[in-house]
Design an enzyme around this catalytic site. Structure first.
Site, PDB file in Angstrom:
ATOM      1  N   ARG A   1       0.952  -1.444  -0.251  1.00 29.94           N
ATOM      2  CA  ARG A   1       0.011   0.033  -0.255  1.00 29.94           C
ATOM      3  C   ARG A   1       0.690   1.904   0.349  1.00 29.94           C
ATOM      4  NH1 ARG A   1      -1.896  -3.531   3.963  1.00 29.94           N
ATOM      5  NH2 ARG A   1      -3.662  -4.742   3.165  1.00 29.94           N
TER       6      ARG A   1
ATOM      7  N   LYS B   1      -2.359  -2.635   8.121  1.00 26.47           N
ATOM      8  CA  LYS B   1      -3.948  -2.578   8.752  1.00 26.47           C
ATOM      9  C   LYS B   1      -3.905  -2.902  10.025  1.00 26.47           C
ATOM     10  CE  LYS B   1      -6.658  -1.852   4.502  1.00 26.47           C
ATOM     11  NZ  LYS B   1      -7.770  -2.025   4.112  1.00 26.47           N
TER      12      LYS B   1
ATOM     13  N   HIS C   1      -2.587   1.864  -5.452  1.00 25.49           N
ATOM     14  CA  HIS C   1      -3.267   1.375  -5.074  1.00 25.49           C
ATOM     15  C   HIS C   1      -3.361   0.534  -6.892  1.00 25.49           C
ATOM     16  CE1 HIS C   1      -5.266  -0.740  -1.717  1.00 25.49           C
ATOM     17  NE2 HIS C   1      -5.690  -1.246  -2.735  1.00 25.49           N
TER      18      HIS C   1
ATOM     19  N   ARG D   1      -0.835  -2.127  -7.015  1.00 24.92           N
ATOM     20  CA  ARG D   1      -0.866  -3.226  -5.846  1.00 24.92           C
ATOM     21  C   ARG D   1      -1.590  -4.326  -6.736  1.00 24.92           C
ATOM     22  NH1 ARG D   1      -0.667  -4.838  -0.958  1.00 24.92           N
ATOM     23  NH2 ARG D   1      -3.470  -5.077   0.331  1.00 24.92           N
TER      24      ARG D   1
ATOM     25  N   HIS E   1      -3.844  -9.586   3.142  1.00 23.07           N
ATOM     26  CA  HIS E   1      -5.261  -9.594   3.444  1.00 23.07           C
ATOM     27  C   HIS E   1      -5.378 -11.198   5.012  1.00 23.07           C
ATOM     28  CE1 HIS E   1      -5.997  -8.290  -1.319  1.00 23.07           C
ATOM     29  NE2 HIS E   1      -6.173  -7.512  -0.228  1.00 23.07           N
TER      30      HIS E   1
ATOM     31  N   TYR F   1      -9.007 -11.176  -7.352  1.00 23.18           N
ATOM     32  CA  TYR F   1      -7.925 -10.821  -7.975  1.00 23.18           C
ATOM     33  C   TYR F   1      -7.576 -12.328  -9.194  1.00 23.18           C
ATOM     34  CZ  TYR F   1      -6.143  -8.114  -6.187  1.00 23.18           C
ATOM     35  OH  TYR F   1      -6.377  -6.146  -5.095  1.00 23.18           O
TER      36      TYR F   1
END
Length: 302
Positions: free
Chosen positions: A146, A174, A247, A250, A273, A282
């Protein structure tokens, strides 16, 4: 959220905005205490966000929010009421069973490989700014990080990895969740060139030199907003003809890995994730790509 969850300042700011709007909505209904809130109040708030509000003599009104924005606001509301329940302000979380609006499935936008290569070749690597931009772009595409993770890097985070390819790059995602990703040859070369031939000239301009890896023209840490501007500049220079963001790189990182045969679980770990369900979007991108190639190339596809 800052102390216990480890949320970023941007997440906290977003929750603050959503909860201020929620409190305003409740106050208009005469609700001023958490114990007064019912699930119907929460549902009405979601409906109001989706509908927007017309302009009046007292204000310009508010435009309807997209389903994704309503879902984000409801996440803030659920977190708030969960906190109230844990803190003993209310007997339970009245927002727990209020479902967000259904969102249409949006496939991530990934660039073709030739477009990525044109973008990475766009910076002028004979200048300090060009060297910095090259390092930024190579890190974004080469690690799938990110933008906040990349601009948050310090020099000490990468120096050992430049000498030892087997060492991975530590990233904090995160909730300050740590993961280690490989640092490829192109990214290591770009970062090394920046540290040797670009960064010293910019750090000399800083009033208070700091440890940040990527710097702006004043010698301070490069911001997320500046990183967006860098990407847009080089997308125009590369004549990509599409609007992209950090992004996008990414998404391209993940899509190209899957196209190359990488396991979805590996891609999940590299992206950081929490759930493989997030990563599986994806696989739909690559399936769509296969259908497009089939339709364009096979004589009996039409």
């Amino acid at each position: 959220m800052t102390a216990e969850v480890g949320a970023s300042e941007h997440t906290v700011a977003g929750y603050r905005r959503d909860l201020a709007r929620y409190a305003e909505h409740l106050a208009a209904l005469g609700v001023t205490e958490p114990a007064q809130v019912t699930p119907e109040h929460v549902s009405a708030f979601a409906a109001a966000l989706s509908a927007g509000s017309p302009a009046t003599g007292e204000g310009p009104g508010r435009r309807p929010l997209a389903a994704s924005s309503v879902a984000r606001a409801l996440a803030a509301v659920r977190s708030f009421h969960a906190f109230c329940a844990r803190d003993g302000e209310t007997p339970d979380n009245v927002a727990a069973r209020v479902a967000p609006p259904r969102q249409g499935q949006r496939l991530p936008k990934a660039l073709p490989l030739d477009a990525v290569e044109a973008l990475l070749a766009a910076p002028d690597r004979t200048t300090p700014i060009g060297l910095r931009d090259a390092a930024l772009l190579e890190l974004l595409y080469g690690t799938g990080a990110r933008v906040s993770e990349v601009v948050g890097l310090d020099v000490d985070d990468v120096t050992a990895q430049l000498d030892d390819p087997d060492l991975g790059l530590r990233l904090f995602g995160k909730g300050r969740k740590e993961r280690v990703v490989p640092l490829g040859t192109y990214a290591r070369t770009a970062v090394g060139d920046w540290l040797v031939r670009g960064r010293p000239g910019l750090i000399a301009k800083a009033t208070r030199p700091g440890p940040a890896l990527l710097l702006n023209t004043r010698g301070d840490r490069l911001s997320r907003q500046s990183a967006f501007a860098v990407l847009r500049t080089h997308a125009e220079r590369a004549r990509l003809g599409v609007e992209i963001s950090p992004h996008t790189l990414r998404h391209s990182f993940a899509t190209h890995l899957l196209d190359g045969g990488a396991d979805v679980r590996v891609v999940q770990e590299l992206l950081g994730h929490a759930s493989v369900t997030t990563t599986q979007i994806y696989t739909l991108v690559t399936a769509e790509h296969l259908r497009e190639v089939f339709a364009a190339a096979h004589p009996r596809a039409r």
